[in-house]
Design a protein around this motif. Structure first.
Motif, PDB file in Angstrom:
ATOM      1  N   THR A   1      -6.967  -3.607  -6.350  1.00  0.00           N
ATOM      2  CA  THR A   1      -5.637  -3.758  -5.755  1.00  0.00           C
ATOM      3  C   THR A   1      -5.113  -2.407  -5.275  1.00  0.00           C
TER       4      THR A   1
ATOM      5  N   ASN B   1     -11.830   2.648  -7.084  1.00  0.00           N
ATOM      6  CA  ASN B   1     -10.687   2.091  -6.348  1.00  0.00           C
ATOM      7  C   ASN B   1     -10.238   3.061  -5.247  1.00  0.00           C
TER       8      ASN B   1
ATOM      9  N   THR C   1      -4.574  -6.286   0.756  1.00  0.00           N
ATOM     10  CA  THR C   1      -5.457  -7.262   0.117  1.00  0.00           C
ATOM     11  C   THR C   1      -6.881  -6.753   0.219  1.00  0.00           C
TER      12      THR C   1
END
Length: 226
Positions: A202, A176, A212
Motif C-alpha cells: 500500500t 515497498n 492502488t
C-alpha cells in the motif's frame, strides 16, 4: 627384612594404580559421521567410523538429516560389525541399535554405512548429518574382570553431505515504495520464479492521488541473482 617388605608394598601400589588407569581409559572411543560429496540425483554412502574402540557391546543412537535434500534408503553392515537394527519411520531421523550379544567388539573402522538418495532438485551446499547421542546412557562395554557394563564412546563427531553441481540459490527481497522490506525469500533456486506471499503493498494517498498496487518493478522473472 624391612627393606624387602617396603619394596613389595610399592610394587602392589604400582600395580593397583596401573589397573585403575586402564579402567578409566575404557571411557575412550570416538564415533564419526564421515563428510562426503555428491551430485543431485545421486546415491551417496555416508560411513560411520569408530576409532580408539575400548570394546563395544551395545550402542543406541539417532541420526538426523535434512529430508528435503536427502532420502534415506538403507544401512550397510560390515561383516566385522554386524548386529544392527534400524527404525526410519520418522522423516529426517534414523534410530540405530547395535547388540553384540553380550560380548565386546574391538573393531576399529567403518562400523555402519548410511545410504541416501540426493534430491534431483538439491541446490549446491552442505546438508548436515548429525548424532543424537548421550554419553553414559547409550553405549556400553563389558568389564572383563567384573562382567559389569561400563560406559564407552565419549565423543561423537557430526558430518555432512556436500552437494556439488546443484542449482545456485539466491535471496529475493520484496520492498515497498518507501524502501520498507515486506518479505525476504531465502534459498530461491536459480531458474525458479519467486512468489510474494505477504499482504498487498500500500501507499498512503496524498493531496492529488490515491494509490492502488498494480505490479512490481522490475518485473518478476526467474531468479538469476539476489
Amino acid at each position: 627384612m624391612k627393606k624387602v617388605s617396603f619394596c613389595l608394598v610399592l610394587l602392589v601400589i604400582s600395580l593397583l594404580t596401573m589397573g585403575l588407569t586402564c579402567s578409566v581409559g575404557a571411557a575412550d572411543g570416538t564415533l564419526t559421521i564421515s563428510s562426503v560429496t555428491a551430485a543431485p540425483g545421486e546415491e551417496v554412502e555416508v560411513p560411520i567410523v569408530l576409532s580408539e574402540n575400548p570394546g563395544l557391546a551395545m550402542i543406541s543412537f539417532k541420526i538426523h538429516y535434512e529430508s528435503d535434500i536427502l532420502t534415506y534408503e538403507k544401512i550397510v553392515q560390515p561383516s566385522d560389525f554386524s548386529g544392527w537394527t534400524s527404525n526410519s519411520t520418522t522423516a529426517g531421523q534414523i534410530g540405530l541399535n547395535y547388540d553384540g550379544g553380550g560380548e565386546n567388539n574391538y573393531y576399529n573402522g567403518t562400523i555402519l554405512t548410511l545410504v541416501f538418495k540426493v534430491s534431483d532438485s538439491a541446490s549446491s551446499g552442505d546438508s548436515a548429518v548429525t548424532f543424537e547421542y548421550s554419553y553414559g546412557d547409550d553405549a556400553f562395554g563389558i568389564d572383563s574382570d567384573t562382567g559389569e557394563e561400563i560406559a564407552v564412546i565419549s565423543t561423537v563427531v557430526d558430518g555432512k553431505v556436500t552437494v556439488e553441481g546443484g542449482a545456485s540459490t539466491y535471496k529475493i527481497t520484496w520492498v515497498n515504495w518507501n524502501g520498507d522490506v515486506l518479505e525476504t525469500d531465502e534459498d530461491v533456486a536459480e531458474g525458479t520464479i519467486p512468489t510474494y506471499d505477504g499482504d498487498t503493498p500500500t501507499k498512503p494517498e496524498d493531496d492529488e492521488y490515491t494509490y492502488t498496487f498494480d505490479s512490481w518493478t522490475p518485473t518478476v522473472v526467474a531468479a538469476t541473482g539476489n
